[in-house]
Design a protein around this motif. Structure first.
Motif, PDB file in Angstrom:
ATOM      1  N   PRO A  14      -6.883  -8.980  13.836  1.00 23.33           N
ATOM      2  CA  PRO A  14      -5.648  -8.326  13.382  1.00 23.33           C
ATOM      3  C   PRO A  14      -4.372  -9.105  13.695  1.00 23.33           C
ATOM      4  O   PRO A  14      -3.321  -8.808  13.124  1.00 23.33           O
ATOM      5  CB  PRO A  14      -5.655  -6.986  14.133  1.00 23.33           C
ATOM      6  CG  PRO A  14      -7.075  -6.764  14.534  1.00 23.33           C
ATOM      7  CD  PRO A  14      -7.634  -8.120  14.772  1.00 23.33           C
ATOM      8  N   ASN A  37      -0.874 -13.011   6.460  1.00 23.72           N
ATOM      9  CA  ASN A  37      -1.377 -11.751   5.922  1.00 23.72           C
ATOM     10  C   ASN A  37      -2.767 -11.507   6.524  1.00 23.72           C
ATOM     11  O   ASN A  37      -3.781 -11.914   5.961  1.00 23.72           O
ATOM     12  CB  ASN A  37      -1.462 -11.820   4.397  1.00 23.72           C
ATOM     13  CG  ASN A  37      -1.825 -10.490   3.765  1.00 23.72           C
ATOM     14  OD1 ASN A  37      -2.492  -9.658   4.371  1.00 23.72           O
ATOM     15  ND2 ASN A  37      -1.406 -10.280   2.527  1.00 23.72           N
ATOM     16  N   LYS A  39      -4.647  -8.923   6.766  1.00 22.91           N
ATOM     17  CA  LYS A  39      -5.560  -8.128   5.940  1.00 22.91           C
ATOM     18  C   LYS A  39      -6.215  -8.999   4.875  1.00 22.91           C
ATOM     19  O   LYS A  39      -7.442  -8.969   4.701  1.00 22.91           O
ATOM     20  CB  LYS A  39      -4.812  -6.965   5.278  1.00 22.91           C
ATOM     21  CG  LYS A  39      -5.690  -6.079   4.394  1.00 22.91           C
ATOM     22  CD  LYS A  39      -4.919  -4.922   3.790  1.00 22.91           C
ATOM     23  CE  LYS A  39      -4.506  -3.928   4.851  1.00 22.91           C
ATOM     24  NZ  LYS A  39      -3.896  -2.704   4.273  1.00 22.91           N
ATOM     25  N   LEU A  43     -10.221 -10.056   4.470  1.00 29.21           N
ATOM     26  CA  LEU A  43     -10.947  -9.724   3.235  1.00 29.21           C
ATOM     27  C   LEU A  43     -11.483 -10.981   2.560  1.00 29.21           C
ATOM     28  O   LEU A  43     -12.582 -10.962   1.989  1.00 29.21           O
ATOM     29  CB  LEU A  43     -10.023  -8.954   2.284  1.00 29.21           C
ATOM     30  CG  LEU A  43      -9.611  -7.551   2.767  1.00 29.21           C
ATOM     31  CD1 LEU A  43      -8.612  -6.931   1.791  1.00 29.21           C
ATOM     32  CD2 LEU A  43     -10.826  -6.647   2.938  1.00 29.21           C
ATOM     33  N   VAL A 403     -11.033  -2.963   7.709  1.00 27.73           N
ATOM     34  CA  VAL A 403      -9.886  -3.866   7.579  1.00 27.73           C
ATOM     35  C   VAL A 403      -8.727  -3.156   6.887  1.00 27.73           C
ATOM     36  O   VAL A 403      -7.569  -3.208   7.344  1.00 27.73           O
ATOM     37  CB  VAL A 403     -10.280  -5.145   6.805  1.00 27.73           C
ATOM     38  CG1 VAL A 403      -9.036  -5.965   6.441  1.00 27.73           C
ATOM     39  CG2 VAL A 403     -11.244  -5.994   7.629  1.00 27.73           C
ATOM     40  N   ASN A 404      -8.998  -2.490   5.796  1.00 29.03           N
ATOM     41  CA  ASN A 404      -7.943  -1.794   5.058  1.00 29.03           C
ATOM     42  C   ASN A 404      -7.283  -0.701   5.908  1.00 29.03           C
ATOM     43  O   ASN A 404      -6.092  -0.419   5.753  1.00 29.03           O
ATOM     44  CB  ASN A 404      -8.503  -1.194   3.773  1.00 29.03           C
ATOM     45  CG  ASN A 404      -8.728  -2.243   2.700  1.00 29.03           C
ATOM     46  OD1 ASN A 404      -7.940  -3.176   2.552  1.00 29.03           O
ATOM     47  ND2 ASN A 404      -9.804  -2.102   1.938  1.00 29.03           N
ATOM     48  N   ASP A 405      -8.052  -0.100   6.788  1.00 22.20           N
ATOM     49  CA  ASP A 405      -7.520   0.973   7.631  1.00 22.20           C
ATOM     50  C   ASP A 405      -6.647   0.452   8.771  1.00 22.20           C
ATOM     51  O   ASP A 405      -5.702   1.136   9.196  1.00 22.20           O
ATOM     52  CB  ASP A 405      -8.657   1.802   8.236  1.00 22.20           C
ATOM     53  CG  ASP A 405      -9.349   2.684   7.218  1.00 22.20           C
ATOM     54  OD1 ASP A 405      -8.785   2.897   6.127  1.00 22.20           O
ATOM     55  OD2 ASP A 405     -10.461   3.163   7.518  1.00 22.20           O
ATOM     56  N   HIS A 406      -6.963  -0.738   9.289  1.00 27.79           N
ATOM     57  CA  HIS A 406      -6.361  -1.165  10.560  1.00 27.79           C
ATOM     58  C   HIS A 406      -5.466  -2.405  10.490  1.00 27.79           C
ATOM     59  O   HIS A 406      -4.704  -2.646  11.441  1.00 27.79           O
ATOM     60  CB  HIS A 406      -7.468  -1.426  11.584  1.00 27.79           C
ATOM     61  CG  HIS A 406      -8.210  -0.200  12.000  1.00 27.79           C
ATOM     62  ND1 HIS A 406      -7.694   0.738  12.862  1.00 27.79           N
ATOM     63  CD2 HIS A 406      -9.450   0.253  11.656  1.00 27.79           C
ATOM     64  CE1 HIS A 406      -8.571   1.698  13.059  1.00 27.79           C
ATOM     65  NE2 HIS A 406      -9.654   1.439  12.343  1.00 27.79           N
ATOM     66  N   TYR A 407      -5.534  -3.193   9.449  1.00 22.67           N
ATOM     67  CA  TYR A 407      -4.837  -4.480   9.447  1.00 22.67           C
ATOM     68  C   TYR A 407      -3.500  -4.414   8.712  1.00 22.67           C
ATOM     69  O   TYR A 407      -3.344  -3.699   7.718  1.00 22.67           O
ATOM     70  CB  TYR A 407      -5.698  -5.548   8.769  1.00 22.67           C
ATOM     71  CG  TYR A 407      -6.788  -6.149   9.641  1.00 22.67           C
ATOM     72  CD1 TYR A 407      -6.965  -7.523   9.706  1.00 22.67           C
ATOM     73  CD2 TYR A 407      -7.646  -5.353  10.385  1.00 22.67           C
ATOM     74  CE1 TYR A 407      -7.963  -8.093  10.483  1.00 22.67           C
ATOM     75  CE2 TYR A 407      -8.644  -5.901  11.176  1.00 22.67           C
ATOM     76  CZ  TYR A 407      -8.794  -7.275  11.215  1.00 22.67           C
ATOM     77  OH  TYR A 407      -9.791  -7.831  11.997  1.00 22.67           O
ATOM     78  N   ARG A 408      -2.564  -5.204   9.201  1.00 23.41           N
ATOM     79  CA  ARG A 408      -1.287  -5.366   8.526  1.00 23.41           C
ATOM     80  C   ARG A 408      -1.417  -6.403   7.415  1.00 23.41           C
ATOM     81  O   ARG A 408      -2.272  -7.304   7.485  1.00 23.41           O
ATOM     82  CB  ARG A 408      -0.210  -5.824   9.511  1.00 23.41           C
ATOM     83  CG  ARG A 408       0.049  -4.847  10.649  1.00 23.41           C
ATOM     84  CD  ARG A 408       1.212  -5.309  11.510  1.00 23.41           C
ATOM     85  NE  ARG A 408       1.424  -4.410  12.647  1.00 23.41           N
ATOM     86  CZ  ARG A 408       2.476  -4.469  13.464  1.00 23.41           C
ATOM     87  NH1 ARG A 408       3.422  -5.402  13.276  1.00 23.41           N
ATOM     88  NH2 ARG A 408       2.596  -3.617  14.463  1.00 23.41           N
ATOM     89  N   ASP A 409      -0.551  -6.303   6.412  1.00 25.88           N
ATOM     90  CA  ASP A 409      -0.552  -7.309   5.350  1.00 25.88           C
ATOM     91  C   ASP A 409       0.615  -8.274   5.494  1.00 25.88           C
ATOM     92  O   ASP A 409       0.873  -9.089   4.597  1.00 25.88           O
ATOM     93  CB  ASP A 409      -0.524  -6.649   3.963  1.00 25.88           C
ATOM     94  CG  ASP A 409       0.664  -5.736   3.765  1.00 25.88           C
ATOM     95  OD1 ASP A 409       1.617  -5.776   4.568  1.00 25.88           O
ATOM     96  OD2 ASP A 409       0.637  -4.965   2.785  1.00 25.88           O
ATOM     97  N   GLU A 424      -2.734  -1.194  17.805  1.00 27.98           N
ATOM     98  CA  GLU A 424      -3.479  -1.266  16.540  1.00 27.98           C
ATOM     99  C   GLU A 424      -4.733  -2.117  16.712  1.00 27.98           C
ATOM    100  O   GLU A 424      -5.820  -1.763  16.229  1.00 27.98           O
ATOM    101  CB  GLU A 424      -2.589  -1.859  15.450  1.00 27.98           C
ATOM    102  CG  GLU A 424      -1.452  -0.962  15.005  1.00 27.98           C
ATOM    103  CD  GLU A 424      -0.469  -1.684  14.085  1.00 27.98           C
ATOM    104  OE1 GLU A 424      -0.772  -2.814  13.661  1.00 27.98           O
ATOM    105  OE2 GLU A 424       0.595  -1.108  13.801  1.00 27.98           O
TER     106      GLU A 424
END
Length: 446
Positions: A14, A37, A39, A43, A403-409, A424
């Motif tokens: 993260p 990024n 996130k 991915l 990943v979508n729930d916890h990571y910043r973009d 986080e």
């Protein structure tokens, strides 16, 4: 007996950011202070893992380490609450804070050196985490790495876990990024090929060595690991990486060469005394002929190899054919792209090339080969691996959602001091341990 080469890729953490911490890694230095990024980075890595699994390969996953590493900052004199420590470090030692927030554990080629049971005297898989002593932000990794490896390869019957080598310059060890195994087939004994940058105890200043960038792997470290892993002396080759290419940004052997089974793909300037290295490899590889695809400087310069990461690719066997997994930067480099077209159309040694978008990792200087740790396993050994770390359709879907729930973009250097980022990260890793059945691998860091 069946055996497989499993690739255990590192999940991007993260706190993935561009702090430019890795002197000698051109991409890391050139992209310092860019906004990352996390996130997208995670991915992109997961998409590669899923594709490799869909190709019929055994694909594993290794988790990120907890970052920011507040325990390291506390050990270095910062006190108070976790939030206080981050605030003080940001004001007093921002470079130190950046080091303690590095997500470099994603590059699991540096996690350890692994020798298959087929090559070791006691018939067990041996794992030695790399001390990564050349860089502070990586030297702190080996304790957690050992915990992770023990959680994934958790059977004493099949796996032997060693401590990292002493964390001093003379035993600088960067893991499997400087190790290649050649074999006729994965279920046959292999040849261990160790590449080093310099001799740790040499006092001869006239000896060939890099002048601009550090040599991160020493011969002494490679020799120690070969002894620890009980490898047969007549099936080991030690070679020195050419000092001139280290000074051009080839900080690990896997930036200038890659091998699989009985095939070596490398640049003509990869090794010191290159012809002699080839002869030693052929002499040790007695089961079958060793094929060597050497790329000349006229075809692809060292500079183009470093910028495209042509050799930081995965060379894998898919349906009996040699497939090269390269970063999309190879498509964008006209000279490299032209060479790869010629290679697949005319050379008949490498049958196919597949490219992946790994730009988030590449900006920090890590391509497909950096993201994976190769582990040769028999059927019984594979069955003994923690099943939560083996990629499947269901695990892929759960990890994408995680990943979508916890990571910043979006992440900048200023964000590293945000206490919320620490929370986080911890919350994400606590959920990940349940998903991957990892137990309490992070407890000692808190």
């Amino acid at each position: 007996m069946n055996a497989y080469e499993a690739n255990f890729d590192g999940l991007v953490g993260p706190t993935h950011n561009y702090a430019g911490l890795s002197y000698g890694n051109v991409a890391s230095s050139n992209n310092r202070s860019l906004t990352s990024n996390p996130k997208l980075a995670a991915l992109q890595g997961l998409e590669k893992m899923k594709t490799m699994r869909n190709l019929g390969l055994v694909q594993g996953v290794l988790p990120p380490h907890e970052r920011p590493a507040v325990n390291e900052l506390r050990a270095l004199g910062f006190s108070g609450s976790d939030a206080d420590i981050l605030t003080k470090a940001a004001k007093q030692a921002p470079k130190l804070l950046a080091s303690c927030c590095s997500a470099a554990t994603m590059w699991t080629a540096n996690a350890a050196t692994v020798s298959p049971s087929l090559d070791t005297a006691d018939g067990k898989v041996h794992l030695t985490p790399a001390n990564l002593s050349n860089k502070f932000h990586r030297a702190m990794e080996h304790k957690t790495t050992r915990q992770v490896l023990q959680a994934v390869f958790n059977s004493e019957r099949y796996f032997t876990h060693h401590e990292a080598l002493p964390g001093i310059p003379q035993f600088g060890d960067e893991g499997a990024a400087n190790y290649t195994r050649f074999c006729t087939d994965y279920h046959r004994p292999g040849v261990a090929f160790f590449v080093y940058g310099d001799n740790g105890f040499s006092s001869n200043e006239r000896r060939p060595r890099p002048q601009r960038y550090p040599a991160r792997q020493t011969r002494e470290a490679s020799e120690a690991i070969a002894r620890q892993h009980q490898l047969a002396c007549d099936r080991i080759v030690f070679a020195q990486q050419h000092p001139n290419v280290i000074d051009q940004g080839v900080f690990h052997n896997d930036v200038i060469a890659v091998g699989n089974k009985n095939l070596l793909f490398c640049h003509e300037h990869a090794f010191l005394h290159q012809r002699q290295v080839y002869e030693q490899l052929r002499e040790a590889h007695t089961d079958s002929a060793l094929s060597i695809v050497e790329v000349s400087d006229d075809q692809v310069s060292v500079s183009d190899a470093v910028s495209s990461y042509l050799f930081n690719s995965q060379l894998v066997t898919v349906n009996g054919k040699n497939t090269l997994i390269v970063p999309s930067e190879c498509d964008a480099n006209e000279k490299v792209a032209r060479y790869l077209r010629w290679l697949t159309e005319s050379h008949h040694t490498i049958d196919a090339v597949r490219s992946f978008d790994l730009r988030q990792s590449m900006k920090n200087g890590g391509g497909p080969a950096c993201l994976r740790l190769r582990v040769v396993l028999t059927d019984a050994e594979l069955a003994a691996v923690n099943p939560g770390s083996i990629m499947s359709d269901s695990l892929y879907q759960r990890l994408v959602q995680w990943v979508n729930d916890h990571y910043r973009d979006r992440l900048t250097e200023k964000d590293l001091a945000d206490p919320q980022l620490l929370m986080e990260s911890r919350n994400a890793l606590d959920e990940l341990t349940a998903i991957m059945q990892l137990g309490s691998v992070y407890d000692f860091q808190r």
